[in-house]
Design a protein around this motif. Structure first.
Motif, PDB file in Angstrom:
ATOM      1  N   PRO A   1       6.204 -10.379  -4.270  1.00 61.63           N
ATOM      2  CA  PRO A   1       4.503  -9.411  -5.039  1.00 61.63           C
ATOM      3  C   PRO A   1       3.550  -9.584  -3.383  1.00 61.63           C
ATOM      4  N   GLY A   2       3.762  -7.812  -3.362  1.00 62.23           N
ATOM      5  CA  GLY A   2       2.272  -7.849  -2.194  1.00 62.23           C
ATOM      6  C   GLY A   2       3.055  -7.422  -0.899  1.00 62.23           C
ATOM      7  N   LEU A   3       4.085  -6.869  -1.237  1.00 63.70           N
ATOM      8  CA  LEU A   3       4.957  -6.638   0.116  1.00 63.70           C
ATOM      9  C   LEU A   3       5.395  -5.266  -0.169  1.00 63.70           C
ATOM     10  N   ALA A   4       5.267  -4.431   0.539  1.00 67.38           N
ATOM     11  CA  ALA A   4       6.076  -2.626   0.600  1.00 67.38           C
ATOM     12  C   ALA A   4       6.912  -3.028   2.219  1.00 67.38           C
ATOM     13  N   CYS A   5       8.023  -2.673   1.822  1.00 66.39           N
ATOM     14  CA  CYS A   5       8.529  -1.790   3.510  1.00 66.39           C
ATOM     15  C   CYS A   5       8.129  -0.662   2.792  1.00 66.39           C
ATOM     16  N   LEU A   6       8.130   0.571   5.009  1.00 65.57           N
ATOM     17  CA  LEU A   6       8.086   1.771   4.754  1.00 65.57           C
ATOM     18  C   LEU A   6       8.936   2.350   5.666  1.00 65.57           C
ATOM     19  N   GLY A   7       9.835   2.999   5.523  1.00 61.33           N
ATOM     20  CA  GLY A   7      10.641   3.636   6.394  1.00 61.33           C
ATOM     21  C   GLY A   7      11.976   2.765   6.956  1.00 61.33           C
ATOM     22  N   LEU A   8      12.043   1.394   6.482  1.00 59.50           N
ATOM     23  CA  LEU A   8      13.364   0.836   7.076  1.00 59.50           C
ATOM     24  C   LEU A   8      14.605   1.421   6.380  1.00 59.50           C
ATOM     25  N   TYR A   9      15.116   2.662   6.753  1.00 60.78           N
ATOM     26  CA  TYR A   9      16.114   2.981   5.396  1.00 60.78           C
ATOM     27  C   TYR A   9      16.531   4.340   6.763  1.00 60.78           C
ATOM     28  N   ASN A  10      18.187   4.769   6.767  1.00 61.20           N
ATOM     29  CA  ASN A  10      18.587   5.985   7.515  1.00 61.20           C
ATOM     30  C   ASN A  10      18.152   7.086   6.091  1.00 61.20           C
ATOM     31  N   LEU A  11      18.293   8.404   6.780  1.00 65.45           N
ATOM     32  CA  LEU A  11      18.171   9.482   6.308  1.00 65.45           C
ATOM     33  C   LEU A  11      18.716  10.457   7.096  1.00 65.45           C
ATOM     34  N   VAL A  12      18.703  11.164   6.026  1.00 72.04           N
ATOM     35  CA  VAL A  12      19.741  12.658   5.938  1.00 72.04           C
ATOM     36  C   VAL A  12      18.804  13.440   6.599  1.00 72.04           C
ATOM     37  N   GLY A  13      18.089  14.248   7.557  1.00 70.42           N
ATOM     38  CA  GLY A  13      16.947  15.110   6.793  1.00 70.42           C
ATOM     39  C   GLY A  13      15.431  14.004   8.093  1.00 70.42           C
ATOM     40  N   PRO A  14      14.337  15.196   7.955  1.00 68.04           N
ATOM     41  CA  PRO A  14      13.380  14.872   8.326  1.00 68.04           C
ATOM     42  C   PRO A  14      12.311  13.300   7.687  1.00 68.04           C
ATOM     43  N   LYS A  15      12.544  12.995   8.488  1.00 66.28           N
ATOM     44  CA  LYS A  15      11.584  12.030   8.093  1.00 66.28           C
ATOM     45  C   LYS A  15       9.868  12.133   7.776  1.00 66.28           C
ATOM     46  N   LEU A  16       9.458  12.108   8.665  1.00 65.83           N
ATOM     47  CA  LEU A  16       8.036  12.040   8.605  1.00 65.83           C
ATOM     48  C   LEU A  16       7.491  12.567   7.662  1.00 65.83           C
ATOM     49  N   PRO A  17       7.694  13.697   6.675  1.00 63.04           N
ATOM     50  CA  PRO A  17       7.448  14.043   5.415  1.00 63.04           C
ATOM     51  C   PRO A  17       7.519  12.981   4.425  1.00 63.04           C
ATOM     52  N   VAL A  18       8.464  12.418   4.212  1.00 62.17           N
ATOM     53  CA  VAL A  18       9.355  11.476   3.492  1.00 62.17           C
ATOM     54  C   VAL A  18       8.238   9.895   3.870  1.00 62.17           C
ATOM     55  N   LEU A  19       8.028   9.750   4.795  1.00 67.08           N
ATOM     56  CA  LEU A  19       7.413   8.566   5.497  1.00 67.08           C
ATOM     57  C   LEU A  19       6.769   8.703   4.376  1.00 67.08           C
ATOM     58  N   GLU A  20       5.390   9.556   5.146  1.00 68.50           N
ATOM     59  CA  GLU A  20       4.004  10.275   4.180  1.00 68.50           C
ATOM     60  C   GLU A  20       4.314  10.013   2.443  1.00 68.50           C
ATOM     61  N   LEU A  21       5.285  10.829   1.770  1.00 69.03           N
ATOM     62  CA  LEU A  21       5.187  10.214   0.036  1.00 69.03           C
ATOM     63  C   LEU A  21       5.023   9.384   0.076  1.00 69.03           C
ATOM     64  N   GLN A  22       5.680   7.783   1.119  1.00 74.14           N
ATOM     65  CA  GLN A  22       5.916   6.920   0.936  1.00 74.14           C
ATOM     66  C   GLN A  22       4.936   6.114   0.897  1.00 74.14           C
ATOM     67  N   ALA A  23       4.429   5.942   1.794  1.00 69.19           N
ATOM     68  CA  ALA A  23       2.918   5.250   2.518  1.00 69.19           C
ATOM     69  C   ALA A  23       1.477   6.510   1.238  1.00 69.19           C
ATOM     70  N   ARG A  24       1.855   7.229   0.645  1.00 69.28           N
ATOM     71  CA  ARG A  24       0.962   7.769  -0.618  1.00 69.28           C
ATOM     72  C   ARG A  24       1.203   6.899  -0.919  1.00 69.28           C
ATOM     73  N   TRP A  25       2.995   6.288  -1.896  1.00 69.89           N
ATOM     74  CA  TRP A  25       3.336   6.189  -3.145  1.00 69.89           C
ATOM     75  C   TRP A  25       2.279   4.671  -3.830  1.00 69.89           C
ATOM     76  N   ILE A  26       2.902   3.892  -1.902  1.00 69.34           N
ATOM     77  CA  ILE A  26       2.513   2.237  -1.521  1.00 69.34           C
ATOM     78  C   ILE A  26       1.195   1.867  -1.630  1.00 69.34           C
ATOM     79  N   SER A  27       0.283   3.076  -0.799  1.00 71.55           N
ATOM     80  CA  SER A  27      -1.059   3.118  -1.223  1.00 71.55           C
ATOM     81  C   SER A  27      -1.506   3.469  -2.424  1.00 71.55           C
ATOM     82  N   ARG A  28      -1.060   3.781  -3.528  1.00 73.86           N
ATOM     83  CA  ARG A  28      -1.597   3.621  -4.791  1.00 73.86           C
ATOM     84  C   ARG A  28      -1.454   2.395  -5.035  1.00 73.86           C
ATOM     85  N   VAL A  29      -0.264   2.264  -5.058  1.00 74.10           N
ATOM     86  CA  VAL A  29       0.518   0.695  -5.527  1.00 74.10           C
ATOM     87  C   VAL A  29      -1.140  -0.197  -5.636  1.00 74.10           C
TER      88      VAL A  29
END
Length: 508
Positions: free
Chosen positions: A364-392
């Motif tokens: 609890p209190g730890l989040a991982c961001l972008g530590l995965y492989n992905l088929v396709g563009p990554k920056l837009p996905v990183l932004e959405l994950q960052a927005r989710w983490i920030s809202r949490v």
């Protein structure tokens, strides 16, 4: 000091100043948190910073995703940047992004994180600089050090005693084709980096290039008829179809689409792929298959053994080579974490056991961001994950319950066992839904075609809610037309029939 900074908000340690750490800091600030970004290198950029010790890029590298998908929603690339940005273009973009949101003041460069451990309700982060160690406490930690932090080196008999004059390197150490001109090189692996390096060598006067791998992936070009591949394949409609159709039907459909756009690898003289595209996997390279077809690259099965400078392959054939480049992938680096906690998160197969690629019930209190492989563009996905983490962290959306996390971790394990890497469009929508950011398509009838069948550009997640961009609707419509020639507007009768067949009309 950034005027949006809330000194009384949750204090968050962000590990890494690459794209993930940068976009995390931007959205943490937006949601009233106080970020401190730790970066071991002397400047920001992560993979796009050639001076960073963990950068796996080389000077002539271009992105494998197009300009409009190699950015965040708040800032476009400069007009002079080509359709596929260079490494220095990406670094300049990230620096401009930090300038725009006043992020530099929150960054501690040349500051390596030595350890992260939980002490009571807070996290203690020990960092080291030229002036010595420093211990600080934070409410949250976001690990954004990248999936490419630790190169994976395969176990191959005799590899350590290879005697070729150019030696053995991992793709993370590749810095260009110059030292390989006129020489024979083996490139091992079938990921993007392996195929791009093989192509770079083949088109820059290496005497012989051999590409070997365990399985032949389907290889997509960057462009088809002038349209970026991610704009054609990675749409909302495709993601919605994947949620509703049986896996075998989706695999057959995707195989047919790929065959029509790129053809099967064996038609170019490469090896035959598994008919199940999910089992075979997908990768991308504009130049690899044409170079195979022209005889610039020879293909071979995986390495059986190495003796002196001779490599023997699984089919019994062998070649003498001057150098070996291992494009055999990466794994995240969690060595700074408390060992017991790292053991909980790290899976035996090298993946991470996380719910939604982000949270773990034991941390609890730890989040991982972008530590995965992905088929396709990554920056837009990183932004959405960052927005989710920030809202949490800001308390605007709830953290998944322990039960939800357990189910999510089991799903992640199942996906890894199948060998299917996540697709950009499905992953982006998953993060957006968790954060309450996916647009309500009922509210945008004039954008219906663009949103479902057009390119899933970053602005399509800024259409509504507290973080809406006034210009987002116009941008979504304009980019659908510019990138794909898709006119905005409501659905045609034929499109409605397609949606009805998939049960999509209920979403509209």
């Amino acid at each position: 000091m950034n005027l949006n900074c809330n000194l009384d908000g949750p204090k968050v340690a962000v590990i890494g100043a690459g794209p993930g750490g940068i976009v995390a800091a931007r959205w943490l600030l937006r949601h009233g948190c106080y970020p401190t970004v730790f970066e071991a290198s002397a400047s920001l950029g992560g993979q796009w910073n050639g001076e960073c010790r963990t950068s796996a890029t080389w000077p002539s590298l271009r992105t494998n995703t197009s300009r409009e998908f190699s950015r965040f929603s708040d800032l476009s690339h400069a007009e002079e940047v080509p359709l596929y940005p260079r490494r220095d273009d990406m670094l300049q973009y990230l620096d401009r992004y930090c300038d725009r949101f006043g992020l530099h003041v929150f960054m501690r460069v040349s500051t390596a994180v030595r350890s992260i451990c939980k002490e009571g309700a807070q996290w203690t982060v020990t960092s080291v600089t030229g002036e010595g160690d420093r211990r600080e406490t934070f409410d949250w930690v976001v690990i954004a050090s990248g999936h490419e932090a630790r190169p994976q080196v395969p176990e191959v008999e005799g590899l350590g005693s290879f005697s070729g004059g150019l030696g053995v390197i991992h793709s993370a150490q590749y810095r260009g084709a110059d030292r390989y001109r006129g020489r024979s090189v083996l490139v091992a692996g079938c990921s993007v980096s392996a195929l791009e390096i093989a192509s770079d060598l083949a088109w820059n006067e290496a005497r012989e290039v051999i590409s070997c791998y365990r399985r032949q992936r389907y290889v997509l070009p960057k462009l088809a008829a002038g349209i970026p591949m991610e704009a054609l394949l990675m749409t909302r409609a495709a993601a919605f179809s994947g949620e509703r159709l049986p896996l075998e039907v989706m695999a057959q459909t995707l195989s047919g689409v790929i065959d029509g756009l790129a053809g099967s690898p064996e038609r170019y003289g490469a090896r035959k792929s598994d008919l199940d595209v999910m089992r075979a996997g997908i990768t991308q390279s504009q130049g690899f298959l044409p170079a195979v077809a022209e005889g610039r690259i020879a293909v071979a099965p995986w390495i059986e053994s190495v003796t002196d400078d001779r490599v023997t392959f699984a089919d019994g054939t062998s070649r003498r080579v001057d150098g070996i480049v291992l494009g055999t992938g990466f794994r995240p680096d969690l060595r700074m974490l408390d060992p017991a906690l790292a053991q909980s998160i790290l899976a035996d197969d090298g993946g991470l056991d996380l719910c939604g690629a982000t949270f773990h019930p034991a941390a609890p209190g730890l989040a991982c961001l972008g530590l995965y492989n992905l088929v396709g563009p990554k920056l837009p996905v990183l932004e959405l994950q960052a927005r989710w983490i920030s809202r949490v962290i800001a308390g605007e959306v709830g953290l998944p319950s322990d039960c939800e996390m357990t189910v999510g971790i089991a799903q992640a394990k199942e996906q890894r066992l199948m060998g299917a890497e996540p697709m950009m469009n499905a992953t982006a929508i998953s993060f957006a839904r968790r954060a309450g950011l996916e647009p309500d398509l009922h509210q945008f009838p004039k954008l219906a075609r663009a949103l479902l069948f057009g390119p899933m550009v970053p602005e399509s997640f800024r259409l509504q809610g507290p973080d809406a961009l006034a210009e987002a609707p116009a941008r979504v419509a304009a980019l659908a037309k510019d990138i794909c020639g898709l006119e905005s507007g409501t659905f045609t009768p034929e499109e409605v029939a397609q949606l009805d067949a998939l049960g999509e009309a209920s979403l509209l």
